[in-house]
Design a protein around this motif. Structure first.
Motif, PDB file in Angstrom:
ATOM      1  N   UNK A 455      68.830   3.360  31.120  1.00  0.00           N
ATOM      2  CA  UNK A 455      67.920   3.004  32.189  1.00  0.00           C
ATOM      3  C   UNK A 455      67.742   1.494  32.152  1.00  0.00           C
ATOM      4  N   UNK A 456      67.081   1.014  33.143  1.00  0.00           N
ATOM      5  CA  UNK A 456      66.754  -0.404  33.130  1.00  0.00           C
ATOM      6  C   UNK A 456      65.584  -0.578  32.174  1.00  0.00           C
ATOM      7  N   UNK A 457      65.748  -1.399  31.167  1.00  0.00           N
ATOM      8  CA  UNK A 457      64.666  -1.503  30.190  1.00  0.00           C
ATOM      9  C   UNK A 457      63.402  -2.115  30.801  1.00  0.00           C
ATOM     10  N   UNK A 458      62.320  -1.639  30.296  1.00  0.00           N
ATOM     11  CA  UNK A 458      61.041  -2.189  30.716  1.00  0.00           C
ATOM     12  C   UNK A 458      60.888  -3.534  30.031  1.00  0.00           C
ATOM     13  N   UNK A 459      60.672  -4.543  30.799  1.00  0.00           N
ATOM     14  CA  UNK A 459      60.503  -5.866  30.218  1.00  0.00           C
ATOM     15  C   UNK A 459      59.090  -6.345  30.482  1.00  0.00           C
ATOM     16  N   UNK A 460      58.316  -6.481  29.426  1.00  0.00           N
ATOM     17  CA  UNK A 460      56.935  -6.919  29.657  1.00  0.00           C
ATOM     18  C   UNK A 460      56.879  -8.170  30.520  1.00  0.00           C
ATOM     19  N   UNK A 461      57.849  -9.052  30.349  1.00  0.00           N
ATOM     20  CA  UNK A 461      57.781 -10.315  31.073  1.00  0.00           C
ATOM     21  C   UNK A 461      57.772 -10.106  32.585  1.00  0.00           C
ATOM     22  N   UNK A 462      58.475  -9.079  33.039  1.00  0.00           N
ATOM     23  CA  UNK A 462      58.507  -8.898  34.486  1.00  0.00           C
ATOM     24  C   UNK A 462      57.778  -7.639  34.911  1.00  0.00           C
TER      25      UNK A 462
END
Lengths: 1109, 290
Positions: A455-462
């Motif tokens: 999956x598309x990783x969850x990136x806190x930054x975005x």
């Protein structure tokens, strides 16, 4: 050169333009061989020179009947052949699309568009038929025949002209493909009733373009064009059947033809009977030549001039062409030369299509029935390719001539070619060359396991809350992400099931989710997720292959990497015999791409589409700018090689990604205009007119992009993705000024990329680059939405423009970036050659090929970094810019990258060190403060917080120290060669400055907030744990952590208590010993703090208390 | 402990007529001596919760409450030494702890015309000595202490078990030297969904990549697993890729069908773990301090 004058009576004297000659030649060859080839590779040919007899089964009735009528009207004087000739030349100049194109008036052009129907006469047609010009005189000896010819032509032309015109407007069926015309004589056999319209889908004429087939007109998009463009002989474009079936189908045709020629028409029943027999034979034929029992197929006519023997061994002849039986050798040589020149000069619309044609000739199986050669036959009417011997001879000639091109095909294809007994028989030297050529050919890459689809990783930054406008938006998006994947998973599970439809099954969920997008304005977030997922799933080369090439990830997972290769081969073997689609398949969305396309179609959300377009466009243009280093030819070869490999991989990863994005950008952009059917000319005109007014809104300035890439010599990157973009055009699109222009430019470009160019450098280094260009452009020119006329008619003024603009800028085009793997990944249809050859061997050698390859894309990598020892503190920004200006771009990338990383690490470092220290100090203060009686936690909190924030200011100073220290060690490790010391020093200083600046700017604006936040967390935690603040943290010094688990003790106490409280049975009694033991456990458990137990403790104590009572 | 669906159904069937009491648990244990007590209790508890969900509304109807309350009052007066409330609960098949809650709630309504807060009610159930009526307090205590599915004690035990499982998991990870982020760290970073553990460097368990681990201190039956899949596991997959779920108290073996899709089920900490050989684990922030 007699041949020339025969064939082209009018050409030489009139200096006919090449664009008129080439289509003529191509048509001529196809028509010549149509009898031999009609059925594609494994098919037996029909009777020679009774062209297209078999058509009936493949043509709609209306169609052929019409033609017949027309032909008959020509009068008794006109023989069947003459009729066909007429067709060939029939198109009248006025109809020629070329003219229309030239006028560059979309409306007028659009009427030619007719799509495939337009192809019909015209396409080749665009080349005006030589006939009209033929008024000129020929040599006396030829005159007679010419005149006769001529006469017929004009008759036919006139008729056709009328008919053609009508066709274009509406009913495509009216326009008879040349092939149809030729069948006139055989009408009886080909009776419509006998061979009903089903044939439509089977349409297979060789000369596509020339002979537009009604069939294709009916379903322009759903299949590859069946016009000239598509596989010359592809048997059933729509759904290629396994070879054997194709064969039988073909036989039908051939039989009818044969019958025809020999004997009077058989009754339908007889024919069927025959058919059955032949089918049986065919079925057995795989291993061995057909038994001679195929009597009906044997030529009945004696007059085989040269090859009198051929009629005796009808069937075997098909599979055993004999060099000694080749007739008309010199003419064939001439033809081959001519043909090769056209190919070499890129005068043909698609080089690979021609190559495919040649291979079809090579693999044709004719029962070698030859019609008697009639000496008075017009030159054009002689059966140059009507015999398999001739076909093979011609084919081998061409292959020899085009060896360079051929030798760049994949190893399997080369092997199959080399092992082909016909090649061996006709040209041992070619066979040897082919054998040799296999070695350098890129080793077959065994497919590697797809990495698990992530999956598309969850990136806190975005992705965390701070990126959303409101809590609601944040939480809605959380759900949307999950719904998106839910839908995706469901699609994966079910989409291959028979009656499953995206719209019906998932439509509501998708739209529901999209409407939530609208209400919370999360489009940009979703667009990002969507695109990232798209890229993740579809970027890999495997994903670009046809759906059948993609084994289930699940399956792969189960099998593991080892068995994967075997599985793959097995699968290929299973898939192999299936349809040969020809080298011009229509654009498709293979594999997971289908999901994303259907999702967009179903969501039908203009806001989302706009966000996607913005994002796609931006990413594309960014990719388009990617710099790729010239592979350095370094002294240490190994290293140079590795770098070269890296750059190649980087390039191919960029290219594949760009193609994917461009396709989707195209899809979304032209989605509003897509129609399932080609609109009528009027509508098209109106639409084009309307849309031309708003063209400035076009998503992408294609012309500018193209011109710029040509100027900067980056076509090898830009053109392939531009082609993907344009392949998504709607029917009207090509008539809009900007797309028409860009198509014209591409065409000129195509003409410029001559594979045969003998610039030694270019040739050596970049042959595959060029091959890729030629392949993708050739493909583009053949897909349904691109008007066929384009190729032969676009004026060449633009070419000049292109050439002039080519300067000596060093660009990507002269770097050896494309390898065979990339070529085949981008052009999977090149695998058709292999399939064709494999099918010829009828399964015995149809082995899996290495067409599916895996390229591991690599992301941009550090290409070395400046090393330095010393530093200079600050530099002005413009000096920096100037500094970078003349340095290789990689330097800047590296510097920026390193600075960015170090800066950001510095911030993290501050969090972990300084802020932690501060907070720990604060905690100490807090605890101390709380001990004192009457302490107010809130007041304490404020004062401590203020102290900490002051302390935070120290971060700035420490950050500076940190970055400098870090960079010194880091840059020493990264060794950037071939830079002068000065350059290195400068780079290093810039890096340090950038890193410090970055850290500094972040810290100065955020350190206080950071300290406050961290402190608040700590404060809350401390306050929460207050009842037993120390307990949480420590066990007794020598605690072995072996105390009973709290839950166990609790359960035990509960048990004891419930016995104590009752009700209890008489057996259940508690002893003091038990109770003591239990209390002991409680003590142990409470003293070991390994498991957090604040809550448990309270309960435990409480319970013990009760217990003791 | 991994059960086949058939085994599981047998156990469920056996629980159908049991009450959530110590005695019934003993029966269950004797019936299935080969299954661990925690598994049996967990299955029973889940089943009993389903039963309660189905019937609760009936028990909470005002007339039911009134009738329970009156019966309690009458019987408590008539037979003071008998656990009347517990018997009443068992008779009407309502969890004793829930029965106690219903009765205390009703009792409080009579007190000082008081509309009692939930907080007060909960406190009294947790600490029956707070109940003004000594007799009622004893009955309530008898109920909550005997109930093995509901009540403050059971909640406390479950909570403890959950935490112990997580601690155990973390211990195992540390033992294997696998670096990870826990739920709290993730939450601080603003993740919208947080599994118990995210591995900083993924591992392979029985050939399947694992990025995250979720610890479940309960039995994985159809209903709970489906709910967890929809609300948690797939969401984790959607954000972090494939992962591992540990049902410490076992699960229905047939549910482990999404392995290839990226969700692996285990009933203990896995032993077959493959890590990157040249584990150049990304520099963590900690390493920078050095």
């Amino acid at each position: 050169l007699e041949m020339f004058s025969y064939i082209l009576p009018t050409v030489i004297p009139l200096k006919i333009e090449r664009q008129e000659f080439v289509p003529f030649l191509l048509n001529f060859l196809r028509e010549q061989s149509c009898s031999t080839l009609t059925h594609g590779p494994a098919t037996p040919a029909k009777t020679p020179s009774h062209p297209r007899v078999s058509q009936p089964s493949q043509q709609g009735p209306g169609f052929s009947s019409e033609h017949r009528g027309g032909c008959r009207s020509t009068g008794p004087g006109t023989g069947p052949r003459s009729a066909s000739r007429v067709q060939l030349f029939s198109s009248t100049p006025s109809l020629s699309p070329g003219a229309e194109w030239d006028t560059s008036q979309p409306p007028s052009g659009s009427h030619c568009l007719g799509g495939i129907s337009a192809l019909s006469s015209p396409s080749f047609s665009s080349a005006r038929s030589p006939a009209p010009a033929s008024t000129s005189r020929h040599t006396p000896s030829e005159r007679r025949s010419t005149q006769r010819h001529h006469h017929r032509r004009s008759e036919g032309g006139g008729r056709k002209g009328r008919g053609g015109g009508a066709n274009k407007m509406g009913d495509p069926a009216v326009s008879p493909p040349m092939a149809q015309m030729t069948t006139l004589v055989q009408l009886n056999l080909t009776n419509l009733e006998d061979f009903p319209p089903m044939g439509v889908s089977l349409h297979t004429k060789p000369s596509r373009r020339i002979n537009p087939t009604p069939v294709s007109a009916e379903r322009p998009h759903s299949r590859p064009k069946t016009c000239f463009t598509s596989t010359p002989f592809s048997t059933r474009p729509s759904s290629p059947p396994p070879v054997p079936e194709a064969v039988t189908g073909a036989i039908e045709g051939s039989i009818t033809g044969t019958l025809n020629m020999g004997s009077p028409p058989l009754s339908l029943q007889e024919e069927r009977e025959l058919l059955k027999r032949v089918k049986c034979k065919r079925a057995q034929q795989v291993g061995s030549p057909l038994p001679t029992s195929l009597d009906p197929c044997t030529p009945t006519k004696p007059g085989l001039r040269t090859v009198s023997g051929s009629k005796m061994t009808p069937v075997t002849l098909g599979s055993c062409p004999d060099p000694s039986k080749v007739t008309l050798t010199s003419e064939l040589d001439l033809l081959a030369d001519l043909y090769c020149t056209c190919i070499s000069e890129n005068l043909v619309p698609n080089v690979f299509l021609e190559l495919f044609f040649v291979l079809q000739l090579l693999t044709s199986r004719t029962p070698a029935v030859t019609e008697e050669e009639d000496k008075d036959l017009n030159v054009l009417e002689r059966g140059y390719l009507s015999k398999v011997h001739n076909c093979v001879y011609f084919s081998v000639r061409v292959l020899e001539n085009q060896f360079e091109l051929v030798s760049h095909l994949d190893k399997d294809t080369l092997r199959l070619l080399a092992e082909n007994e016909r090649v061996t028989c006709f040209s041992p030297s070619l066979r040897n060359r082919l054998t040799l050529a296999q070695d350098p050919s890129t080793a077959k890459v065994s497919p590697s396991v797809d990495t698990f689809i992530h999956s598309v990783p969850f990136q806190p930054a975005t992705d965390n809350r701070s990126n959303f406008s409101s809590d609601k938006a944040f939480h809605t998006f959380k759900k949307q992400r999950d719904i998106f994947y839910e839908v995706l998973r469901e699609w994966e599970d079910f989409h291959k099931e028979p009656r499953w439809e995206f719209e019906a099954e998932l439509g509501n969920r998708v739209r529901g989710m999209v409407s939530q997008l609208n209400s919370t304005g999360n489009h940009s977030h979703f667009a990002r997720l969507f695109l990232k997922q798209l890229v993740q799933m579809c970027k890999g080369p495997r994903a670009l292959g046809s759906p059948g090439d993609t084994p289930d990830a699940d399956l792969l997972g189960m099998l593991g990497a080892d068995s994967l290769g075997r599985l793959k081969r097995l699968e290929e073997r299973l898939i192999q015999p299936q349809g040969i689609l020809g080298p011009c398949p229509p654009p498709a969305f293979p594999g997971h791409q289908e999901f994303f396309r259907d999702f967009l179609k179903t969501a039908s959300c203009c806001q989302l589409n706009q966000h996607l377009k913005d994002s796609l466009c931006q990413q594309l243009l960014q990719l388009d700018e990617v710099s790729v280093l010239a592979p350095v030819v370094s002294s240490t070869e190994g290293e140079g090689d590795m770098e070269q490999q890296d750059e190649k991989q980087r390039f191919s990863s960029v290219l594949l990604l760009a193609r994917l994005l461009a396709k989707f950008l195209g899809y979304i952009s032209f989605l509003p205009y897509q129609t399932s059917e080609r609109p009528s000319r009027e509508i098209q005109e109106a639409t084009a007119n309307l849309r031309s007014k708003v063209l400035y809104m076009s998503v992408l300035d294609v012309c500018a992009v193209l011109r710029s890439c040509v100027r900067r010599r980056r076509t090898i990157l830009t053109v392939p993705w531009l082609v993907e973009f344009l392949s998504m055009l709607d029917f009207t699109g090509p008539f809009l000024l900007c797309y028409r222009t860009v198509l014209g430019l591409l065409l000129s470009l195509y003409r410029c990329v001559l594979l045969s160019l003998s610039f030694s450098f270019f040739r050596e280094v970049c042959y595959l680059n060029q091959l890729l260009m030629v392949a993708v452009l050739g493909w583009l020119f053949q897909i349904p939405v691109i008007p066929e006329e384009l190729f032969f008619t676009t004026d060449f003024a633009v070419a000049v423009e292109l050439e002039e603009s080519q300067t000596n800028v060093q660009g990507l085009d002269c770097l050896p970036l494309v390898d065979q793997q990339l070529l085949y990944t981008c052009c999977p249809f090149l695998g058709e050659f292999r399939k064709l050859l494999a099918a010829f061997v009828a399964g015995s050698s149809a082995r899996g090929g290495g067409l599916i390859r895996k390229i591991t894309p690599t992301s941009a990598e550090l290409r070395g970094t400046p090393t330095t020892t010393r530093s200079q503190q600050k530099r002005q920004v413009d000096l920096e810019q100037a500094f970078f200006h003349n340095q290789p771009p990689s330097l800047r990338r590296t510097v920026e990258f390193v600075a960015e990383r170090v800066g950001s690490n510095c911030v993290k470092h501050m969090k972990v060190t300084l802020v932690c220290e501060l907070v720990r100090g604060g905690e100490r203060l807090l605890r101390e403060g709380l001990i004192s009686p009457g302490a107010n936690p809130l007041i304490l909190n404020d004062s401590i917080c203020a102290q900490l924030c002051d302390g935070g200011q120290e971060a700035l100073e420490r950050a500076t120290r940190y970055t400098w220290f870090r960079l010194c060690s880091l840059l020493t490790m990264l060794n950037m060669r071939c830079l002068s010391r000065q350059v290195l020093t400068t780079s290093e200083n810039i890096t340090k400055r950038l890193a410090t600046e970055k850290a500094y700017s972040w810290l100065s604006s955020n350190i206080t907030a950071l300290v406050k936040r961290e402190w608040k967390t700590k404060f809350d935690r401390v306050m929460k744990s207050l009842p037993s603040p120390e307990a949480v943290t420590s066990c007794p010094p020598d605690c072995p952590h072996s105390a009973p688990l709290p839950s166990d003790v609790l359960v035990e106490i509960k048990e004891v208590l419930s016995i104590a409280v009752g009700p209890r049975s008489e057996k259940e009694a508690l002893t003091c010993l038990q109770l003591n033991a239990l209390l002991g456990k409680v003590g142990d458990t409470l003293s070991c703090k390994k498991v957090p137990q604040a809550f448990v403790t309270l309960v435990l104590i409480n319970m013990c208390f009760i217990l003791l009572q | 402990m991994k059960l086949s669906r058939a085994e599981y159904k047998e156990i469920v069937k056996c629980t159908e007529h049991l009450r959530p009491t110590r005695q019934c648990m003993t029966i269950l244990r004797q019936r299935f001596p080969n299954h661990s007590q925690s598994t049996l209790l967990s299955i029973f508890s889940l089943e009993y919760q389903k039963r309660t969900k189905r019937t609760m509304s009936r028990h909470q109807a005002p007339d039911s409450i009134e009738s329970y309350y009156q019966r309690y009052l009458n019987e408590a007066k008539a037979r003071p030494s008998v656990p009347v409330l517990l018997e009443l609960a068992n008779e009407v098949d309502l969890s004793p702890a829930l029965m106690a809650r219903v009765i205390v709630d009703r009792f409080l309504q009579d007190q000082e015309g008081g509309v009692s807060s939930k907080q007060v009610l909960n406190n009294m159930l947790r600490e029956p000595s707070l109940i003004p009526d000594q007799a009622l307090a004893n009955h309530v205590y008898q109920c909550t202490i005997n109930d093995c599915c509901y009540g403050p004690l059971v909640d406390c035990i479950k909570h403890a078990i959950g935490q112990e499982a997580e601690v155990l998991l973390r211990d195992k990870l540390k033992e294997r030297n696998l670096s990870f982020l826990d739920e709290n760290q993730l939450r601080t970073k603003g993740y919208d969904k947080t599994p118990d553990i995210i591995l900083e460097v993924p591992i392979a368990v029985e050939g399947h990549i694992v990025h995250w681990i979720e610890s479940k201190a309960s039995f994985g039956d159809d209903h709970s697993h489906r709910t967890y899949l929809n609300e948690q596991f797939w969401s984790y997959w959607n954000r972090f890729g494939p992962g591992l779920v540990i049902y410490w108290h076992g699960f229905i073996g047939e549910l482990d069908s999404q392995r290839d899709r990226g969700i692996l089920l285990k009933d203990c900490f896995p032993s077959d773990i493959v890590t990157l050989c040249h584990g150049t684990s990304p520099a963590t922030t900690d390493s920078l301090t050095g």
